[in-house]
Design a protein around this motif. Structure first.
Motif, short mmCIF file in Angstrom:
data_model
loop_
_atom_site.label_atom_id
_atom_site.label_comp_id
_atom_site.label_asym_id
_atom_site.label_seq_id
_atom_site.Cartn_x
_atom_site.Cartn_y
_atom_site.Cartn_z
N ALA A 1 48.32 107.45 -23.02
CA ALA A 1 48.93 106.01 -23.07
C ALA A 1 47.99 105.25 -23.50
O ALA A 1 48.21 104.28 -24.24
CB ALA A 1 49.97 105.94 -21.88
N ILE A 2 47.03 105.17 -22.49
CA ILE A 2 45.93 104.06 -22.73
C ILE A 2 45.12 104.08 -24.07
O ILE A 2 44.89 103.16 -24.94
CB ILE A 2 44.94 104.18 -21.59
CG1 ILE A 2 45.52 103.89 -20.06
CG2 ILE A 2 43.37 103.28 -21.83
CD1 ILE A 2 44.68 104.30 -19.02
N ARG A 3 44.90 105.41 -24.46
CA ARG A 3 44.29 105.64 -25.86
C ARG A 3 44.89 105.24 -26.72
O ARG A 3 44.74 104.54 -27.59
CB ARG A 3 43.91 107.24 -25.88
CG ARG A 3 43.43 107.56 -27.15
CD ARG A 3 43.43 109.12 -27.37
NE ARG A 3 44.94 109.46 -27.45
CZ ARG A 3 45.18 110.74 -27.34
NH1 ARG A 3 44.24 111.82 -27.40
NH2 ARG A 3 46.46 111.04 -27.44
N ASN A 4 46.36 105.53 -26.83
CA ASN A 4 47.38 104.89 -27.81
C ASN A 4 47.45 103.38 -27.65
O ASN A 4 47.48 102.69 -28.90
CB ASN A 4 48.76 105.62 -27.49
CG ASN A 4 48.75 107.12 -27.80
OD1 ASN A 4 47.71 107.86 -28.41
ND2 ASN A 4 49.73 107.82 -27.37
N THR B 1 53.46 102.53 -19.70
CA THR B 1 54.48 102.02 -18.61
C THR B 1 53.80 102.44 -17.35
O THR B 1 52.95 103.10 -17.14
CB THR B 1 55.67 102.91 -18.88
OG1 THR B 1 55.43 104.13 -18.68
CG2 THR B 1 56.22 102.49 -20.14
N LYS B 2 54.39 101.80 -16.27
CA LYS B 2 53.86 102.00 -15.04
C LYS B 2 54.22 103.31 -14.42
O LYS B 2 53.26 104.22 -13.87
CB LYS B 2 54.59 100.96 -13.99
CG LYS B 2 54.27 100.97 -12.45
CD LYS B 2 54.85 100.25 -11.38
CE LYS B 2 54.46 100.52 -10.15
NZ LYS B 2 55.04 99.46 -9.05
N GLU B 3 55.44 104.04 -15.06
CA GLU B 3 55.76 105.35 -14.74
C GLU B 3 54.74 106.21 -15.21
O GLU B 3 54.35 107.34 -14.50
CB GLU B 3 57.04 105.56 -15.25
CG GLU B 3 57.68 106.96 -14.72
CD GLU B 3 58.95 107.30 -15.40
OE1 GLU B 3 59.63 108.27 -15.11
OE2 GLU B 3 59.46 106.44 -16.20
N VAL B 4 54.21 106.04 -16.49
CA VAL B 4 53.41 106.87 -16.92
C VAL B 4 51.90 106.72 -16.28
O VAL B 4 51.25 107.97 -16.31
CB VAL B 4 53.17 106.85 -18.55
CG1 VAL B 4 51.95 107.40 -19.17
CG2 VAL B 4 54.47 107.14 -19.36
#
Length: 923
Positions: free
Chosen positions: A551-554, A85-88
């Motif tokens: 988050a990118i890794r996931n 997400t943008k927030e993360v």
């Protein structure tokens, strides 16, 4: 829920049974360190003053210097790395966050020999507002983001035990920042921490003492004016002797003067000019020689001594160029945006800053810009010792400058505090009022003029660039130097050029800067986004959680792309490094430019995860370019060549003009340039020697012409041109690509078509087909050579890819020499392409993959191969059809693909259906 319950719930580890405050027992000394255990209570409802918390006992324990984040005190983030997400992705995530007032308490014992002394409380760095009580009586308040908070506590600290209470409020006090992005007050890089960092201590002085020592060097006659401010808190005037000494690095006294004076109650300022002699040492990047000033005051009963350091340095802006001590300099800089991911705040000791400056120096730089913040004393000390030129800025990044009276007052006072606190440092060379300011430029001009009248040791500029209408493309009145990314006559950085114009290495920014009357430093050049290095996750062991990386890794793992991540990082990073090289060299080729400021040598983890560095946020290499390689084009002396393009045919002659940028300590005598051309096997194909000559300080100094015929190149070659100054370490190199003038772009066994309909018919009949649809018929993303600008999260409305990834040993590329990443020979190919999104296709390995940005992580390709029906297909979304006679790279790539498809090596594994192809290409 009251704040005590919040603490009990989340942070019981810090609660102890005793309600008494920590007691600090000090021996008799002139300084008492207050480092150690303190008690703390959070005041989120802001009721502490009314509730007289300065009389209360607090239970929770913390260590100061330190922050609540260090102690794990605050609200947990609540974010997870489950979704992209943008927030993360906006920034690194604080594990615990608290913004508001917090009360800190400690007991201290004042020794008997401090009786009658003048006592000061020093808090080296705080965000943002402080109030202090001693034994329940308020001492005063402070507000600064840039300098120590100091309090006169003399009247309340008699010998014995006392309770010291400090209320620190890190909430926003003034409107200094657009979306809280100014780096003195932000969660984007530095966090909005609560606590005290650096020195925290009590200092005792006699009633007659030295309040400050300022130094004003004069290079012309090698002297220094020392301005000493004396303070007399006795009831009557005092006769005293003031001795001022200047001590060199050899510990010898270079100059000394003693005067008798009468110090009346209050303050007295005395200026003493000391001649250092004809052999006095100057300060600059090559010889950062530091002098110590020691001022000693002796009264009837009282004595005091104060020391400061300075360098014999003068910075000027003559003839639209910057000089240090009369010699022209070139600022080879990068930004420092308060990025310290383990602590969330800057290091307050020299050891922490040594990593920053040593790394910057290893990569050839001599300049740091502190974007919308001012570093602490330790940073200046290291910069002084290493010969770095610093740009300091007010904590200001605002679109409404000058609109609020109380903010104006704070900023004016903060500017004067910065000048007085750090002005002696020779590394403090450039002074900007803030970043990309908008608003009332008349107010800014008045503040600028005031600062210039008070302190002429620095060069000043109104703003580090601006988007304000009617401003930003030309210097403001009163500017000593000018920072911009474009003038009213054109761009002065590659982001406005590299996608719009074919590669041309003979160009510079001379036309854009014509007529400028002050020196120009180019603004935030680069900003080429690099794919995240997911191995970096393990480094985050401090107060910040890299949920953005996780988050990118996931996301990659869900899409079965995680194994590609290291290659994405390396390919996009190598590509970005090449673009930075050309950015820097264009600035060096422009005679009137006085420097550049990279954005950035290292990563910026905020503003949507802007990973634009060749180094990570920890100032560690990501493996794209070594320090030695980087210094080829960022050192004080850089050989350069001007040539017309990246790709040639063997019917042409290569021609280049060799030149040099020399910003070393002086001219270079009897220099002989030598050049050679090598192929990828390291064989020398051509070489030569240019006439020897003396090289003055400056840029655009012609060395001669390099020329050789390419007629002997019979097959496609990538060549490296090297230029070196014989007998020195100064050298540089560039790549060009040479293709045969005539190649056969057809093959009797391969059918070429731009029609999907025809291709499907041929494939059904078992044919081998090269399909090259018109890009208007391809469903995909418009080709763009340069990678994502800054961040795909911060600026989502851009094509947003990050270069190519391929295997140079793939047989399809056998006759098209390439590295595994984008380089200049791909410019025409990529800009005349449309990238295919292949998420809907079965797992496959494209011949040429396109790296998507990390916000979307789509599977993308420009060349794919597949079995379709009874035939074999190679599909490319690069235009290999039109104007091949004028497009040698496209012609050669088509030839290479045809040769591959006509050979036994062409054996696609993945099967595609007509329906799947229809999802990629419109009929």
């Amino acid at each position: 829920m009251i704040i005590t319950q919040v603490i009990n719930r989340f942070f019981s580890v810090f609660i102890i049974a005793s309600l008494c405050c920590t007691i600090f027992q000090a021996e008799a000394q002139e300084t008492i360190s207050l480092a150690g255990e303190w008690s703390v209570k959070l005041d989120s409802a802001n009721v502490g003053v009314k509730g007289q918390w300065y009389k209360q006992q607090f239970e929770t324990r913390v260590h100061l210097p330190g922050t609540l984040d260090d102690a794990g005190i605050g609200k947990p983030s609540g974010l997870t790395a489950d979704k992209l997400t943008k927030e993360v992705l906006l920034k690194l995530t604080r594990k615990h966050s608290y913004v508001g007032a917090a009360w800190y308490a400690k007991e201290v014992v004042i020794p008997q020999n401090w009786k009658g002394k003048d006592v000061q409380l020093l808090l080296e760095r705080v965000i943002w507002n402080t109030r202090v009580w001693i034994d329940g009586q308020e001492v005063g308040s402070g507000e600064s983001l840039s300098v120590p908070h100091r309090f006169d506590v003399s009247t309340l600290l008699a010998p014995g035990k006392h309770r010291l209470v400090i209320r620190i409020d890190n909430s926003k006090q003034y409107d200094i920042s657009y979306k809280d992005m100014a780096h003195a007050y932000t969660d984007g890089t530095q966090i909005i921490w609560n606590g005290v960092i650096g020195n925290i201590q009590l200092i005792a002085k006699n009633k007659l003492h030295i309040r400050s020592v300022q130094t004003y060097p004069h290079v012309a006659d090698k002297s220094v004016t020392v301005a000493v401010t004396l303070q007399n808190k006795l009831a009557k005037a005092e006769n005293a002797v003031l001795q001022v000494q200047v001590i060199g690095k050899d510990k010898r006294v270079a100059a000394s003067q003693k005067i008798s004076l009468k110090v009346s109650a209050g303050e007295l300022k005395k200026e003493i000019r000391l001649e250092l002699g004809k052999d006095a040492l100057l300060w600059d990047e090559f010889s950062p020689d530091i002098y110590t000033v020691r001022a000693q005051l002796t009264g009837k009963k009282d004595e005091d001594m104060a020391e400061t350091t300075f360098g014999l340095r003068e910075i000027t802006a003559r003839n639209s160029e910057i000089q240090v001590n009369g010699r022209r300099v070139f600022m080879r800089g990068t930004l420092e945006c308060n990025i310290f991911p383990l602590t969330g705040h800057p290091p307050m000791d020299k050891a922490g800053w040594m990593k920053v400056f040593n790394t910057a120096k290893a990569y050839g730089l001599n300049h740091l810009r502190f974007h919308s913040w001012c570093p602490p004393e330790a940073a200046f000390e290291v910069a002084d010792e290493m010969g770095f030129y610093l740009q300091v800025e007010l904590p200001l990044w605002s679109l409404t400058v000058g609109k609020d009276i109380s903010t104006n007052r704070f900023l004016g006072e903060e500017a004067r505090r910065i000048s007085e606190e750090y002005g002696n440092h020779p590394s403090f060379c450039l002074w900007s009022l803030g970043n990309e300011l908008q608003g009332d430029f008349n107010w800014l001009s008045k503040l600028l003029q005031e600062l210039k009248s008070l302190d002429k040791r620095h060069l000043y500029t109104t703003t580090t660039f601006t988007f304000e209408k009617g401003h930003g493309t030309w210097p403001e009145p009163g500017d000593d130097y000018f920072i911009t990314q474009y003038t009213k006559k054109g761009w002065v950085r590659g982001q406005g050029i590299f996608n719009s114009y074919p590669p041309n290495f003979s160009t510079d920014y001379t036309k854009a800067i014509d007529g400028l009357e002050v020196p120009l430093i180019t603004h935030e050049i680069g900003q080429y986004s690099v794919y995240p290095n997911l191995e970096e996750i393990r480094k985050y062991t401090g107060v910040l959680d890299p949920l953005n990386f996780k988050a990118i890794r996931n996301d990659l793992q869900r899409k079965n792309m995680l194994a590609l991540a290291p290659a994405f990082t390396k390919a996009s990073g190598k590509f970005a490094a090449n673009l930075y090289k050309e950015e820097i060299e264009r600035a060096l080729k422009t005679k009137g430019i006085s420097g550049f400021q990279l954005l950035d040598l290292h990563d910026f983890p905020g503003q949507g995860t802007a990973l634009v560095g060749i180094l990570d946020a920890f100032w560690d290499s990501k493996g794209f370019v070594s320090p030695e390689e980087h210094r080829l084009y960022t050192s004080a002396v850089v050989p350069l060549i001007r040539f017309a393009k990246a790709t040639y045919t063997n019917s042409e002659q290569f021609e280049a003009e060799a030149e040099i940028a020399n910003f070393s300590a002086g001219g270079l005598k009897n220099v002989t340039p030598v050049w050679m051309v090598k192929n990828r096997q390291g064989e020398v194909l051509f070489s030569g020697e240019l006439d020897g000559k003396d090289i003055p300080v400056g840029s655009g100094i012609n060395l001669g012409k390099i020329a050789f015929s390419l007629s002997g190149i019979v097959q496609a070659e990538a060549l490296t041109i090297e230029l070196e100054l014989k007998g020195t370490t100064y050298k540089n190199h560039w790549n060009i690509w040479v293709y045969p003038e005539k190649v056969n772009t057809t093959d009797k066994n391969v059918l070429f078509t731009t029609s999907l309909k025809d291709a499907l018919k041929y494939l059904e009949n078992g044919k081998t087909v090269l399909l090259n649809p018109d890009t208007a018929h391809i469903r995909g993303v418009q080709g763009r050579f340069a990678p994502v600008f800054w961040s795909p999260v911060h600026f989502p409305d851009q094509p947003g890819t990050m270069g190519i990834l391929c295997d140079p040993a793939h047989p399809a590329l056998k006759n098209f020499p390439t590295d595994f990443y984008s380089d200049w020979q791909w410019w025409d190919l990529i800009t005349s392409s449309k990238t295919m999104v292949i998420d809907s296709l079965p797992p496959m390995e494209p011949v040429v993959r396109v790296i998507d940005n990390f916000f979307k992580n789509r599977k993308m390709g420009n060349i794919i191969e597949a079995k379709v029906g009874k035939g074999k297909l190679l599909l490319t979304s690069i235009n290999l059809t039109d104007n091949l006679e004028r497009r040698p790279a496209a012609r050669q790539l088509r030839y290479s693909l045809m040769q591959y498809m006509g050979s036994n090596a062409f054996s696609p594994v993945t099967a595609l259906t007509a329906e799947q192809l229809n999802n990629l290409v419109k009929k």
